[in-house]
Design a protein around this motif. Structure first.
Motif, PDB file in Angstrom:
ATOM      1  N   LEU A  21      46.916  25.271  41.386  1.00  0.00           N
ATOM      2  CA  LEU A  21      45.672  25.168  40.601  1.00  0.00           C
ATOM      3  C   LEU A  21      45.161  26.568  40.285  1.00  0.00           C
ATOM      4  O   LEU A  21      44.560  27.226  41.132  1.00  0.00           O
ATOM      5  CB  LEU A  21      44.612  24.377  41.384  1.00  0.00           C
ATOM      6  N   SER A  22      45.431  27.018  39.052  1.00  0.00           N
ATOM      7  CA  SER A  22      45.093  28.397  38.722  1.00  0.00           C
ATOM      8  C   SER A  22      43.675  28.546  38.186  1.00  0.00           C
ATOM      9  O   SER A  22      43.178  29.643  38.050  1.00  0.00           O
ATOM     10  CB  SER A  22      46.085  28.933  37.695  1.00  0.00           C
ATOM     11  N   THR A  23      43.028  27.434  37.862  1.00  0.00           N
ATOM     12  CA  THR A  23      41.687  27.527  37.287  1.00  0.00           C
ATOM     13  C   THR A  23      40.768  26.470  37.897  1.00  0.00           C
ATOM     14  O   THR A  23      41.215  25.390  38.287  1.00  0.00           O
ATOM     15  CB  THR A  23      41.742  27.340  35.744  1.00  0.00           C
ATOM     16  N   ALA A  24      39.463  26.815  37.943  1.00  0.00           N
ATOM     17  CA  ALA A  24      38.486  25.872  38.511  1.00  0.00           C
ATOM     18  C   ALA A  24      38.251  24.681  37.571  1.00  0.00           C
ATOM     19  O   ALA A  24      37.681  23.666  37.987  1.00  0.00           O
ATOM     20  CB  ALA A  24      37.175  26.597  38.780  1.00  0.00           C
ATOM     21  N   ASP A  25      38.710  24.809  36.318  1.00  0.00           N
ATOM     22  CA  ASP A  25      38.494  23.725  35.347  1.00  0.00           C
ATOM     23  C   ASP A  25      39.217  22.435  35.731  1.00  0.00           C
ATOM     24  O   ASP A  25      38.914  21.379  35.195  1.00  0.00           O
ATOM     25  CB  ASP A  25      38.991  24.157  33.949  1.00  0.00           C
ATOM     26  N   VAL A  26      40.202  22.517  36.615  1.00  0.00           N
ATOM     27  CA  VAL A  26      40.920  21.302  36.999  1.00  0.00           C
ATOM     28  C   VAL A  26      39.999  20.329  37.732  1.00  0.00           C
ATOM     29  O   VAL A  26      40.273  19.138  37.794  1.00  0.00           O
ATOM     30  CB  VAL A  26      42.156  21.583  37.886  1.00  0.00           C
ATOM     31  N   PHE A  27      38.889  20.843  38.288  1.00  0.00           N
ATOM     32  CA  PHE A  27      37.924  19.946  38.946  1.00  0.00           C
ATOM     33  C   PHE A  27      36.948  19.411  37.897  1.00  0.00           C
ATOM     34  O   PHE A  27      36.472  20.163  37.052  1.00  0.00           O
ATOM     35  CB  PHE A  27      37.161  20.694  40.049  1.00  0.00           C
ATOM     36  N   GLN A  33      33.750  22.725  40.824  1.00  0.00           N
ATOM     37  CA  GLN A  33      34.207  23.892  40.057  1.00  0.00           C
ATOM     38  C   GLN A  33      33.606  25.173  40.647  1.00  0.00           C
ATOM     39  O   GLN A  33      34.290  26.178  40.807  1.00  0.00           O
ATOM     40  CB  GLN A  33      33.783  23.778  38.592  1.00  0.00           C
ATOM     41  N   LEU A  34      32.290  25.086  40.974  1.00  0.00           N
ATOM     42  CA  LEU A  34      31.615  26.274  41.529  1.00  0.00           C
ATOM     43  C   LEU A  34      32.229  26.668  42.877  1.00  0.00           C
ATOM     44  O   LEU A  34      32.446  27.850  43.147  1.00  0.00           O
ATOM     45  CB  LEU A  34      30.111  25.988  41.695  1.00  0.00           C
ATOM     46  N   ILE A  35      32.500  25.660  43.693  1.00  0.00           N
ATOM     47  CA  ILE A  35      33.069  25.954  45.022  1.00  0.00           C
ATOM     48  C   ILE A  35      34.467  26.559  44.878  1.00  0.00           C
ATOM     49  O   ILE A  35      34.795  27.557  45.532  1.00  0.00           O
ATOM     50  CB  ILE A  35      33.117  24.664  45.893  1.00  0.00           C
ATOM     51  N   TYR A  36      35.280  26.000  43.962  1.00  0.00           N
ATOM     52  CA  TYR A  36      36.646  26.531  43.804  1.00  0.00           C
ATOM     53  C   TYR A  36      36.608  27.934  43.195  1.00  0.00           C
ATOM     54  O   TYR A  36      37.425  28.793  43.546  1.00  0.00           O
ATOM     55  CB  TYR A  36      37.500  25.583  42.953  1.00  0.00           C
ATOM     56  N   THR A  37      35.637  28.160  42.280  1.00  0.00           N
ATOM     57  CA  THR A  37      35.497  29.508  41.709  1.00  0.00           C
ATOM     58  C   THR A  37      35.185  30.502  42.830  1.00  0.00           C
ATOM     59  O   THR A  37      35.733  31.612  42.860  1.00  0.00           O
ATOM     60  CB  THR A  37      34.370  29.541  40.652  1.00  0.00           C
ATOM     61  N   ALA A  38      34.307  30.103  43.758  1.00  0.00           N
ATOM     62  CA  ALA A  38      33.969  30.982  44.891  1.00  0.00           C
ATOM     63  C   ALA A  38      35.217  31.252  45.736  1.00  0.00           C
ATOM     64  O   ALA A  38      35.469  32.389  46.153  1.00  0.00           O
ATOM     65  CB  ALA A  38      32.891  30.328  45.743  1.00  0.00           C
ATOM     66  N   ILE A  39      36.022  30.200  45.944  1.00  0.00           N
ATOM     67  CA  ILE A  39      37.255  30.358  46.733  1.00  0.00           C
ATOM     68  C   ILE A  39      38.203  31.345  46.054  1.00  0.00           C
ATOM     69  O   ILE A  39      38.744  32.257  46.681  1.00  0.00           O
ATOM     70  CB  ILE A  39      37.942  28.983  46.938  1.00  0.00           C
ATOM     71  N   LEU A  40      38.366  31.160  44.716  1.00  0.00           N
ATOM     72  CA  LEU A  40      39.250  32.065  43.961  1.00  0.00           C
ATOM     73  C   LEU A  40      38.757  33.506  44.066  1.00  0.00           C
ATOM     74  O   LEU A  40      39.536  34.437  44.278  1.00  0.00           O
ATOM     75  CB  LEU A  40      39.291  31.652  42.481  1.00  0.00           C
ATOM     76  N   HIS A  41      37.439  33.664  43.927  1.00  0.00           N
ATOM     77  CA  HIS A  41      36.859  35.014  43.960  1.00  0.00           C
ATOM     78  C   HIS A  41      37.066  35.662  45.337  1.00  0.00           C
ATOM     79  O   HIS A  41      37.486  36.818  45.426  1.00  0.00           O
ATOM     80  CB  HIS A  41      35.372  34.938  43.626  1.00  0.00           C
ATOM     81  N   LEU A  42      36.776  34.899  46.384  1.00  0.00           N
ATOM     82  CA  LEU A  42      36.942  35.445  47.738  1.00  0.00           C
ATOM     83  C   LEU A  42      38.395  35.857  47.972  1.00  0.00           C
ATOM     84  O   LEU A  42      38.669  36.909  48.547  1.00  0.00           O
ATOM     85  CB  LEU A  42      36.521  34.400  48.785  1.00  0.00           C
ATOM     86  N   VAL A  54      32.312  31.014  51.900  1.00  0.00           N
ATOM     87  CA  VAL A  54      32.069  30.333  50.616  1.00  0.00           C
ATOM     88  C   VAL A  54      30.553  30.167  50.402  1.00  0.00           C
ATOM     89  O   VAL A  54      30.024  30.465  49.322  1.00  0.00           O
ATOM     90  CB  VAL A  54      32.793  28.962  50.575  1.00  0.00           C
ATOM     91  N   VAL A  55      29.856  29.743  51.449  1.00  0.00           N
ATOM     92  CA  VAL A  55      28.403  29.572  51.340  1.00  0.00           C
ATOM     93  C   VAL A  55      27.732  30.901  50.997  1.00  0.00           C
ATOM     94  O   VAL A  55      26.884  30.984  50.101  1.00  0.00           O
ATOM     95  CB  VAL A  55      27.832  28.994  52.669  1.00  0.00           C
ATOM     96  N   GLN A  56      28.141  31.947  51.695  1.00  0.00           N
ATOM     97  CA  GLN A  56      27.536  33.265  51.454  1.00  0.00           C
ATOM     98  C   GLN A  56      27.796  33.737  50.020  1.00  0.00           C
ATOM     99  O   GLN A  56      26.913  34.275  49.363  1.00  0.00           O
ATOM    100  CB  GLN A  56      28.084  34.273  52.478  1.00  0.00           C
ATOM    101  N   HIS A  57      29.027  33.497  49.527  1.00  0.00           N
ATOM    102  CA  HIS A  57      29.350  33.915  48.166  1.00  0.00           C
ATOM    103  C   HIS A  57      28.480  33.157  47.160  1.00  0.00           C
ATOM    104  O   HIS A  57      27.930  33.757  46.223  1.00  0.00           O
ATOM    105  CB  HIS A  57      30.828  33.675  47.866  1.00  0.00           C
ATOM    106  N   LEU A  58      28.350  31.852  47.347  1.00  0.00           N
ATOM    107  CA  LEU A  58      27.546  31.041  46.424  1.00  0.00           C
ATOM    108  C   LEU A  58      26.074  31.468  46.490  1.00  0.00           C
ATOM    109  O   LEU A  58      25.393  31.500  45.459  1.00  0.00           O
ATOM    110  CB  LEU A  58      27.690  29.550  46.762  1.00  0.00           C
ATOM    111  N   ARG A  59      25.599  31.793  47.699  1.00  0.00           N
ATOM    112  CA  ARG A  59      24.214  32.272  47.840  1.00  0.00           C
ATOM    113  C   ARG A  59      24.016  33.541  47.045  1.00  0.00           C
ATOM    114  O   ARG A  59      23.046  33.719  46.327  1.00  0.00           O
ATOM    115  CB  ARG A  59      23.922  32.570  49.312  1.00  0.00           C
ATOM    116  N   GLY A  60      24.966  34.451  47.196  1.00  0.00           N
ATOM    117  CA  GLY A  60      24.894  35.727  46.479  1.00  0.00           C
ATOM    118  C   GLY A  60      24.876  35.537  44.967  1.00  0.00           C
ATOM    119  O   GLY A  60      24.230  36.286  44.243  1.00  0.00           O
TER     120      GLY A  60
END
Lengths: 474, 54
Positions: A21-27, A33-42, A54-60
């Protein structure tokens, strides 16, 4: 949901998911999508991916609430499916995503189809582009071992034996074929020259050689000249005794009867149903890729030519992009296109005016590739064309007359030799040909000794005494 | 090898420090299942809490 939960609960599963899964759009659900984007970014930041990070990244990012808050994310890691089925879960997500893209593209096509203000061809190009991107996104081929690849590599070598070293699309010029083995699949070749050097003529000559002489379906994307004008130039190469200008002006002593005579002489061109010309102006790389993908799929096109790179448009308009980033995107896209479609892509390129300001022979060099250094990086091969005749230079350095000749200067060749080669060129008719050069002396060529079963290279033969005398300064 | 950046490690340690006994127990169970750098911080926090209780 299960996929996200498994990633958060089982550290070792992350790479499996990322490889599919290379993109968050699959969700489908936005919070996923937001959670997977955070995972990809981390992961890109080389940070461990777990619940708290993941929580900290989303908070930021200020999106924790939108992503369902800490309790929701924690609940994901408690509702796990079967970890053994992870890959199947990912494939299901991918398939559902593919359906959504197809449905969306269908809706878009329908909407635009009813819209009288839309150019229908543009609509088709957009849809094709979306589907090509989808196809590329779904293509998650894995790595292949060298051992598995060996048989096909040996096959291509066997094939090359039968074709006297040709492994690619024949160029039509013997010395160039010898140096390159023909235009190679997956190669991005840039042919650069100043205006008037014969870039388009060379492009048409190579297209003609591939399509008409060797029967390899070929596509030309001409952003400079209309298709009809290209055909006219091709006609001049096919029919003896007429230049481009003669044909364009139509001044024939024989009148219409002479036109019929020309038509009868151009039968090979008349039968060239495998030479496709698209003269849509200012295509961007996505449009061009979509059109090329369709031509390869429908007609088995084996060579793509672009006239010329700087006339393509970028996709960064209004997003602060400049021309250099546009060209970088285009050249990167051309290389990706060659690799994805497994065909050679040859693109013409303008050169900067600094060539003209240069003294001496005004020979181009890699730094002259206009508007971006990335062309040089992305290209597998860069060839500069130069005609001394154009600059009133009568002889090459070795004394060969420049009249009716063109110099091919291979300035970059990934995995191959650099070099200069001179060919015959009648620019008015767009005809290119071999000069009467002979290949390297037999003793200098490597050969296979059947008795010892070894390839033997004897090295360069000593120069003759006559040559030594010529080199003396007096 | 998974790792936290210094800032992230500091933040995770802070969350664990502030967690109520029940919350901390949940984090402990989570990181014991998952492993990684979070588990090291959980162990350190657990030790600190046990020393306080002694």
């Amino acid at each position: 949901m299960s996929v996200l939960g498994i990633i958060l609960a089982e550290a070792r599963t992350l790479h499996t998911v990322l490889s599919i899964l290379s993109t968050a759009d699959v969700f489908y659900v936005e919070k996923h999508q937001l959670i997977y984007t955070a995972i990809l970014h981390l992961h890109q930041q080389k940070e461990a991916v777990d619940l708290l990070t993941v929580v900290q990244h989303l908070r930021g990012k200020g999106t924790l609430k939108k992503a369902g808050d800490t309790h929701y994310i924690a609940s994901l890691s408690q509702n796990l499916g079967n970890v053994a089925n992870l890959e199947s879960y990912c494939r299901i997500l991918q398939q559902q995503y593919a359906r959504r893209v197809v449905i969306k593209a269908g809706h878009l096509l329908e909407q635009h189809g009813y819209d009288e203000g839309q150019d229908p061809l543009e609509v088709v190009a957009q849809a094709q582009m979306q589907l090509t991107r989808l196809q590329q996104g779904l293509d998650t081929r894995g790595a292949v071992s060298a051992a598995a690849l060996l048989p096909s590599v040996l096959d291509s070598i066997r094939k090359a034996v039968g074709q006297k070293g040709m492994t690619g699309v024949p160029t039509g010029l013997t010395e160039l074929n010898d140096a390159t083995g023909g235009w190679q699949p997956t190669d991005f070749v840039v042919i650069g020259a100043r205006p008037g050097m014969g870039k388009t003529a060379a492009l048409l000559y190579h297209a003609r050689e591939a399509a008409i002489v060797n029967n390899i379906p070929t596509a030309i994307f001409s952003m400079e000249m209309p298709a009809a004008q290209l055909v006219l130039r091709l006609l001049a190469t096919e029919v003896d005794g007429y230049s481009n200008n003669d044909l364009r002006r139509g001044k024939f002593a024989g009148g219409v009867e002479e036109v019929d005579h020309i038509a009868s002489k151009a039968q090979r061109l008349g039968g060239a149903h495998n030479l496709f010309i698209d003269d849509t102006p200012a295509l961007n790389i996505h449009q061009l890729s979509a059109k090329a993908a369709r031509l390869v799929a429908e007609h088995g096109v084996g060579l793509i030519l672009i006239d010329y790179l700087q006339l393509m448009s970028g996709t960064n308009k209004g997003r602060g992009g400049n021309r250099e980033t546009d060209i970088a995107e285009i050249s990167r896209g051309c290389k990706a296109l060659a690799k994805e479609l497994n065909v050679p892509v040859i693109a013409l390129s303008q050169l900067s005016r600094s060539v003209e300001q240069r003294g001496g022979e005004k020979r181009p060099q890699l730094s002259d590739l206009r508007e971006s250094g990335t062309i040089e990086q992305d290209a597998d091969m860069v060839i500069f064309l130069w005609r001394g005749e154009y600059y009133n230079i009568e002889e090459y350095a070795d004394g060969t007359p420049t009249k009716d000749t063109i110099l091919y200067d291979i300035a970059k060749h990934r995995g191959g030799a650099l070099g200069e080669m001179v060919f015959g060129c009648r620019i008015q008719r767009g005809l290119f040909s071999d000069l009467n050069g002979s290949p390297a002396p037999a003793g200098e060529r490597p050969f296979y000794d059947k008795e010892s079963k070894q390839t033997v290279q004897l090295g360069k033969l000593p120069a003759s005494r006559f040559e030594e005398e010529v080199d003396l300064p007096f | 090898m998974e790792a936290y950046s210094p800032e992230m490690a500091q933040w995770v340690a802070k969350v664990l420090r502030k967690a109520s006994p029940k919350e901390f127990d949940n984090w402990r169970k989570y990181y014991e299942q998952r492993g990684g750098p979070g588990l090291e911080l959980v162990k350190a926090e657990l030790q600190a809490r046990q020393q306080v209780n002694v």
